[in-house]
Enzyme design. Structure first.
Site, short mmCIF file in Angstrom:
data_model
loop_
_atom_site.label_atom_id
_atom_site.label_comp_id
_atom_site.label_asym_id
_atom_site.label_seq_id
_atom_site.Cartn_x
_atom_site.Cartn_y
_atom_site.Cartn_z
N TYR A 281 0.82 -1.22 0.00
CA TYR A 281 0.00 0.00 0.00
C TYR A 281 0.85 1.27 0.00
O TYR A 281 0.40 2.32 -0.42
CB TYR A 281 -0.91 0.03 1.23
N LYS B 12 2.80 -15.33 2.13
CA LYS B 12 2.96 -16.05 0.86
C LYS B 12 4.45 -16.33 0.71
O LYS B 12 5.09 -15.95 -0.28
CB LYS B 12 2.38 -15.19 -0.28
N ASP C 107 -3.53 -18.07 0.28
CA ASP C 107 -4.59 -18.73 -0.51
C ASP C 107 -5.28 -19.81 0.31
O ASP C 107 -6.50 -19.91 0.35
CB ASP C 107 -4.02 -19.28 -1.84
N ASP D 212 -6.41 -6.92 4.03
CA ASP D 212 -7.56 -6.28 3.38
C ASP D 212 -8.51 -7.35 2.86
O ASP D 212 -9.73 -7.29 3.08
CB ASP D 212 -7.04 -5.41 2.22
N ASP E 105 -12.22 -8.99 4.72
CA ASP E 105 -13.53 -8.96 4.05
C ASP E 105 -14.18 -10.35 4.04
O ASP E 105 -15.37 -10.49 4.32
CB ASP E 105 -13.42 -8.46 2.60
#
Ligand code: IPM
Ligand code: MG
Length: 353
Positions: free
Chosen positions: A140, A186, A218, A242, A246
């Site tokens: 970001y 990751k 994942d 992020d 959600d």
């Protein structure tokens, strides 16, 4: 004197912040607290008046209070502005300027809402975990960033101290809960993630009682939906957080239910997870529970009054158990109440409890 800066923002922001203020003043009276609130402009509402989404005045106010309560920002009216002028850019700037490096997003299921989720009740029942998202670093904010006609680029970068402080906070949070921490990365592909993982393991040495589990992002996305009960505390980088927050939010039924706390060493900001919902703005339809629960998080984290936070959660639960539903959490056959009706019910519940 407790000083709170309120930022209604755009869309349904002003309606849900009004609900939160109603709850706050009921609590003020009940507990004899002295709370001073001061409203400031931010987002599109600020742009329309000052030509910028975040003014120095609003920023200063946010730096000089005990906590900030934000509604929501953005909407179609400001969508076509250049990237650096968009409400999203202002949101990132306020996070950075206030040093809000940790974002807490709880995924907790209210029993009364088990049927509002897209997951089966038995998979969901008992789910209660906390996503801690790193909020002022990673892709970001990394440089270089940009795009031209041929290429677009961003940089995922973490400094040692950035990973260490969020990891420490995550272990501390786990110590107060079930003592289980899942670090999401990751590391099989990204060097930056291997770096993250190494530091999390270093910090783990100071918290031997916490069971630490690494998970690729994942797989984590899949596990949150497959068996959400397995999680206690999750810690992850900005971008993965992020996305994971959600997914975690939605399994609980509605984003309209979920609060968040963004915390740094000197400042804190509380806001619902949902956006400004321009399609229902001004119609008294929005679910104010996420913002009211954000006030509860404020009592927990910034004001150290856990008992008042618990009162708020209990009032919300009771109102849900009574069957009251705003449109976003209603099943067919439920009668639907307005923002102000459900706020009145929660306030009344606080007064009698
Ligand atoms: C969030 C939002 C923001 C983010 C956007 C609006 C910049 O999605 O708070 O999760 O990506 O951080
Ligand atoms: Mg998001």
């Amino acid at each position: 004197m407790i000083k709170i800066v309120t930022i209604p923002g755009d869309g349904i922001g002003s309606e849900v912040v009004a609900s939160a203020l109603q709850v706050l003043s009921a609590l003020e009276e009940k507990h004899g607290l002295e709370i001073e609130t001061e409203e400031h402009l931010f987002g599109g509402a600020s742009y329309d008046v000052h030509g910028e989404m975040l003014t120095e005045e609003t920023l200063d106010a946010c730096k000089n209070c005990d906590a900030v309560l934000l509604g929501a920002v953005g909407g179609p009216k400001w969508e076509n502005l250049p990237h650096e002028k968009k409400p999203e850019a202002a949101l990132l700037r306020i996070r950075k300027e206030l040093g809000l490096f940790a974002n807490f997003r709880p995924a907790k299921v209210y029993d009364a809402l088990l049927n509002a989720s897209s997951l089966k009740p038995d998979i969901l029942s008992g789910t209660d975990f906390m996503v801690i998202r790193e909020l002022t670093g990673g892709i970001y904010f990394g440089q270089p960033r940009g795009y031209d006609r041929e290429r677009g680029w961003n940089t995922m970068v973490y400094e040692q101290h950035e990973v260490e402080r969020i990891a420490r906070l995550a272990f501390e949070t786990a110590m107060k809960r079930q003592k289980r921490l899942t670090s999401i990365d990751k590391a099989n592909v990204l060097e930056c993630s291997q770096f993250w993982r190494n530091i999390v393991h270093e910090v783990h040495k100071d918290f031997p009682e916490v069971e630490l589990n690494d998970m690729y992002v994942d797989n984590a996305a899949m596990q949150v939906v497959r068996d959400p009960k397995q999680f206690d505390v999750i810690v992850t980088k900005n971008l993965f957080g992020d996305i994971i927050s959600d997914i975690s939010g939605m399994i609980t039924g509605s984003l309209g239910m979920l609060p968040s706390a963004s915390i740094g060493s000197d400042h804190a900001l509380y806001e619902p997870i949902h956006g400004s919902a321009p399609d229902i703005a001004g119609q008294n339809k929005a679910n104010p529970i996420a913002t009211i629960a954000s006030v509860a998080m404020m009592f927990e984290h910034s004001l150290s009054m856990q008992h008042i936070a618990d009162e708020i959660y209990t009032a919300i639960e009771r109102v849900l158990e009574s069957g009251m539903r705003t449109a976003d959490i209603a099943n067919s056959g439920d009668s639907i109440v307005s923002t102000t009706e459900i706020t009145d019910a929660i306030t009344a519940n606080l007064e009698v409890s």
